[in-house]
Design a protein around this motif. Structure first.
Motif, mmCIF file in Angstrom:
data_model
loop_
_atom_site.group_PDB
_atom_site.id
_atom_site.type_symbol
_atom_site.label_atom_id
_atom_site.label_comp_id
_atom_site.label_asym_id
_atom_site.label_seq_id
_atom_site.Cartn_x
_atom_site.Cartn_y
_atom_site.Cartn_z
ATOM 1 N N LYS A 177 -2.139 80.736 -31.425
ATOM 2 C CA LYS A 177 -1.304 80.702 -32.632
ATOM 3 C C LYS A 177 -0.318 79.539 -32.517
ATOM 4 O O LYS A 177 0.555 79.558 -31.641
ATOM 5 N N PRO A 178 -0.423 78.532 -33.368
ATOM 6 C CA PRO A 178 0.495 77.383 -33.263
ATOM 7 C C PRO A 178 1.948 77.811 -33.492
ATOM 8 O O PRO A 178 2.212 78.760 -34.239
ATOM 9 N N SER A 179 2.855 77.117 -32.868
ATOM 10 C CA SER A 179 4.277 77.362 -33.146
ATOM 11 C C SER A 179 4.990 76.020 -33.243
ATOM 12 O O SER A 179 4.439 74.982 -32.852
ATOM 13 N N LYS A 180 6.196 76.038 -33.748
ATOM 14 C CA LYS A 180 6.957 74.796 -33.893
ATOM 15 C C LYS A 180 7.279 74.241 -32.512
ATOM 16 O O LYS A 180 7.892 74.943 -31.686
ATOM 17 N N PRO A 181 6.887 73.008 -32.242
ATOM 18 C CA PRO A 181 7.126 72.449 -30.907
ATOM 19 C C PRO A 181 8.595 72.486 -30.515
ATOM 20 O O PRO A 181 9.482 72.203 -31.329
ATOM 21 N N LEU A 182 8.817 72.877 -29.270
ATOM 22 C CA LEU A 182 10.131 72.871 -28.622
ATOM 23 C C LEU A 182 11.091 73.943 -29.119
ATOM 24 O O LEU A 182 12.267 73.922 -28.766
ATOM 25 N N THR A 183 10.621 74.856 -29.982
ATOM 26 C CA THR A 183 11.398 76.077 -30.141
ATOM 27 C C THR A 183 11.311 76.824 -28.808
ATOM 28 O O THR A 183 10.368 76.613 -28.041
ATOM 29 N N PHE A 184 12.262 77.671 -28.534
ATOM 30 C CA PHE A 184 12.210 78.336 -27.230
ATOM 31 C C PHE A 184 12.933 79.680 -27.248
ATOM 32 O O PHE A 184 13.742 79.961 -28.132
ATOM 33 N N GLY A 185 12.584 80.504 -26.266
ATOM 34 C CA GLY A 185 13.207 81.811 -26.116
ATOM 35 C C GLY A 185 13.112 82.244 -24.663
ATOM 36 O O GLY A 185 12.344 81.657 -23.882
ATOM 37 N N ILE A 186 13.897 83.250 -24.287
ATOM 38 C CA ILE A 186 13.847 83.720 -22.899
ATOM 39 C C ILE A 186 13.841 85.244 -22.849
ATOM 40 O O ILE A 186 14.281 85.928 -23.781
ATOM 41 N N GLU A 187 13.302 85.753 -21.751
ATOM 42 C CA GLU A 187 13.340 87.178 -21.420
ATOM 43 C C GLU A 187 14.049 87.310 -20.073
ATOM 44 O O GLU A 187 13.819 86.501 -19.161
ATOM 45 N N LEU A 188 14.878 88.333 -19.948
ATOM 46 C CA LEU A 188 15.616 88.566 -18.698
ATOM 47 C C LEU A 188 15.457 90.023 -18.269
ATOM 48 O O LEU A 188 15.725 90.932 -19.060
ATOM 49 N N GLU A 189 15.023 90.225 -17.024
ATOM 50 C CA GLU A 189 14.918 91.579 -16.470
ATOM 51 C C GLU A 189 16.186 91.883 -15.677
ATOM 52 O O GLU A 189 16.623 91.066 -14.848
ATOM 53 N N THR A 201 9.387 96.060 -8.637
ATOM 54 C CA THR A 201 10.759 96.225 -9.112
ATOM 55 C C THR A 201 11.584 95.032 -8.641
ATOM 56 O O THR A 201 12.449 95.127 -7.759
ATOM 57 N N VAL A 202 11.256 93.902 -9.200
ATOM 58 C CA VAL A 202 12.001 92.659 -8.988
ATOM 59 C C VAL A 202 12.297 92.098 -10.379
ATOM 60 O O VAL A 202 11.669 92.506 -11.366
ATOM 61 N N TYR A 203 13.218 91.161 -10.430
ATOM 62 C CA TYR A 203 13.836 90.829 -11.709
ATOM 63 C C TYR A 203 13.749 89.322 -11.968
ATOM 64 O O TYR A 203 14.295 88.527 -11.199
ATOM 65 N N GLY A 204 13.068 88.984 -13.065
ATOM 66 C CA GLY A 204 12.835 87.572 -13.339
ATOM 67 C C GLY A 204 13.280 87.142 -14.722
ATOM 68 O O GLY A 204 13.567 87.958 -15.602
ATOM 69 N N GLN A 205 13.329 85.842 -14.875
ATOM 70 C CA GLN A 205 13.584 85.213 -16.166
ATOM 71 C C GLN A 205 12.306 84.508 -16.598
ATOM 72 O O GLN A 205 11.745 83.715 -15.827
ATOM 73 N N HIS A 206 11.842 84.778 -17.788
ATOM 74 C CA HIS A 206 10.690 84.087 -18.353
ATOM 75 C C HIS A 206 11.175 83.186 -19.487
ATOM 76 O O HIS A 206 12.016 83.602 -20.289
ATOM 77 N N ILE A 207 10.622 81.975 -19.543
ATOM 78 C CA ILE A 207 11.023 80.992 -20.557
ATOM 79 C C ILE A 207 9.798 80.623 -21.378
ATOM 80 O O ILE A 207 8.762 80.253 -20.811
ATOM 81 N N HIS A 208 9.916 80.715 -22.699
ATOM 82 C CA HIS A 208 8.823 80.343 -23.599
ATOM 83 C C HIS A 208 9.199 79.050 -24.336
ATOM 84 O O HIS A 208 10.287 78.949 -24.904
ATOM 85 N N ILE A 209 8.253 78.098 -24.317
ATOM 86 C CA ILE A 209 8.442 76.838 -25.030
ATOM 87 C C ILE A 209 7.338 76.700 -26.077
ATOM 88 O O ILE A 209 6.149 76.766 -25.746
ATOM 89 N N GLY A 210 7.711 76.485 -27.332
ATOM 90 C CA GLY A 210 6.737 76.366 -28.400
ATOM 91 C C GLY A 210 5.932 75.073 -28.321
ATOM 92 O O GLY A 210 6.481 74.005 -28.002
ATOM 93 N N VAL A 211 4.631 75.174 -28.592
ATOM 94 C CA VAL A 211 3.742 73.998 -28.589
ATOM 95 C C VAL A 211 2.849 74.061 -29.833
ATOM 96 O O VAL A 211 2.600 75.139 -30.375
ATOM 97 N N PRO A 212 2.337 72.905 -30.285
ATOM 98 C CA PRO A 212 1.609 72.890 -31.567
ATOM 99 C C PRO A 212 0.207 73.470 -31.508
ATOM 100 O O PRO A 212 -0.305 73.922 -32.538
ATOM 101 N N ASP A 213 -0.433 73.431 -30.335
ATOM 102 C CA ASP A 213 -1.812 73.926 -30.266
ATOM 103 C C ASP A 213 -2.196 74.229 -28.813
ATOM 104 O O ASP A 213 -1.427 73.973 -27.883
ATOM 105 N N GLY A 214 -3.406 74.748 -28.656
ATOM 106 C CA GLY A 214 -3.854 75.153 -27.332
ATOM 107 C C GLY A 214 -4.025 73.990 -26.367
ATOM 108 O O GLY A 214 -3.724 74.115 -25.179
ATOM 109 N N ASP A 215 -4.512 72.857 -26.860
ATOM 110 C CA ASP A 215 -4.655 71.703 -25.970
ATOM 111 C C ASP A 215 -3.295 71.268 -25.414
ATOM 112 O O ASP A 215 -3.171 70.920 -24.231
ATOM 113 N N ALA A 216 -2.290 71.270 -26.285
ATOM 114 C CA ALA A 216 -0.940 70.911 -25.822
ATOM 115 C C ALA A 216 -0.439 71.931 -24.792
ATOM 116 O O ALA A 216 0.246 71.567 -23.832
ATOM 117 N N ALA A 217 -0.785 73.204 -24.999
ATOM 118 C CA ALA A 217 -0.355 74.241 -24.051
ATOM 119 C C ALA A 217 -0.986 74.019 -22.671
ATOM 120 O O ALA A 217 -0.312 74.142 -21.641
#
Length: 376
Positions: free
Chosen positions: A5-17, A129-145
């Protein structure tokens, strides 16, 4: 077929445990269900949910184009979580691993996915039971990913060293700066994505693994960095959860800036030997943090990790100005110059008190506090 699923390049979000502890001796406690029930009454649509054991809580930002807006949202989420935790006399803390909990005491959260993981992986699920940060970066297509996943792999030691906050595990000093990733190494599908050249090649690989009956979805890959086709992102998964939100957001801003640099320079290709040195470089970051030594397959040099990080910051200066992340990189640079990491901070607190309970109490205070070094 694995649709990307394409997304706007360089949009981003994070998850924190996050760690859920009691306030008697600051050990982990089974507080997730009570906490989530109380949060539900006050939640304003924020993403707050359980994780694999009942001593964990996950919070996630929305999709952003500004790290300042991301930080404001996460502070609002933190306030809601802390308000509920205070009513239940629970503590909430960052950090990649609880310093003295015993994995056998953990309870799997009663959610279908987690129960399946527990059934499949046995004791590994509770040790998770360990705690991580995940970072998501938006990319335009699968090849870019695929391309970005390979290019960012070379920089995973930076993210490990910037976020390291798990020096203690099962009551002992591991001598590692980040011990958390050792727990993930035990999973058979951990490690790295294979060196495929395109999204079509990745689909072919996924099809084979699915046909063998080894995977059913991308969630079955516990890779350090992976495409996330349903979100249209590349997901970085090597970071410990930092002790404070500001550090977590600054690290995410660094990931976005690095991705922006590579998307702006399509002529840069992944080095075919990237994964031959990956495990060595990853170990150096986990064991020695910023003082680790890297093996650079491009130059055959052996730079100190900190020097490599600072040189990368220099190379990203124009991209950082374009993306508005100069302040975040300056914050991380200042910490790196001083060799200031959360792991070092935790060891200093233990050296003073000789009490791991007191260290966790201070972790909880740090999570609640504003970071005075943050310049936004």
């Amino acid at each position: 077929m694995l649709d990307f699923k394409p997304s706007k390049p360089l949009t981003f979000g994070i998850e924190l445990e996050l760690q859920i502890v009691n306030r008697r001796d600051y050990n982990l406690t089974r507080g997730a269900r009570d906490l989530l029930a109380l949060i539900e009454r006050r939640n304003k649509g924020y993403d707050i949910k359980p994780e694999i054991t009942e001593s964990m809580l996950e919070i996630a930002s929305g999709v952003h184009e500004s790290h300042r807006e991301m930080l404001a949202e996460l502070i609002a989420i933190r306030d809601i979580v802390l308000g509920a935790a205070d009513k239940l006399n629970l503590g909430i803390g960052g950090g990649g691993a609880h310093p003295f909990q015993h994995w056998a005491d953990r309870a799997i959260y009663p959610k279908e996915r987690y129960l399946l993981v527990s059934e499949l992986y046995g004791y590994l699920a509770k040790q998770f039971t360990v705690y991580g940060q995940h970072i998501h970066i938006g990319v335009p297509d699968g090849d870019a990913a695929v391309r970005l996943t390979h290019l960012l792999a070379r920089y995973m030691p930076h993210f490990i060293a910037l976020s390291c906050s798990s020096p203690f595990y099962q009551g002992v000093d591991t001598l590692f700066h980040s011990s958390r990733l050792t727990s993930i190494n035990a999973f058979p599908l951990s490690g790295c994505m294979p060196m495929v050249a395109s999204w079509q090649a990745f689909e072919d690989y996924f099809g084979k693994m699915s046909g063998y009956g080894i995977v059913a979805s991308m969630k079955d890959f516990y890779w350090d960095i992976r495409p996330k086709p349903e979100y249209g992102t590349v997901e970085i998964r090597v970071c410990d959860t930092p002790l404070q939100l500001e550090t977590a957001v600054a690290i995410a801003a660094y990931a976005r800036t690095l991705a922006g640099y590579f998307l702006a320079h399509p002529e840069i290709a992944p080095h075919p030997d990237t994964y031959q040195t990956y495990a060595f470089n990853r170990f150096q970051a986990c064991r020695f943090g910023l003082a680790g030594t890297l093996c650079d397959v491009e130059t055959l040099a052996r730079p100190e990790l900190r020097q490599d990080l600072l040189a990368t910051f220099d190379r990203l200066s124009e991209t950082a100005r374009e993306l508005g992340t100069v302040d975040a990189l300056a914050y991380l640079r200042g910490r790196a110059v001083r060799m200031a990491t959360d792991a070092a901070w935790l060891r200093e607190r233990f050296a003073t008190s000789q009490s791991l309970s007191d260290v966790v109490r201070l972790q909880c205070e740090a999570w609640r506090s504003a970071n005075t070094e943050w310049v936004v």
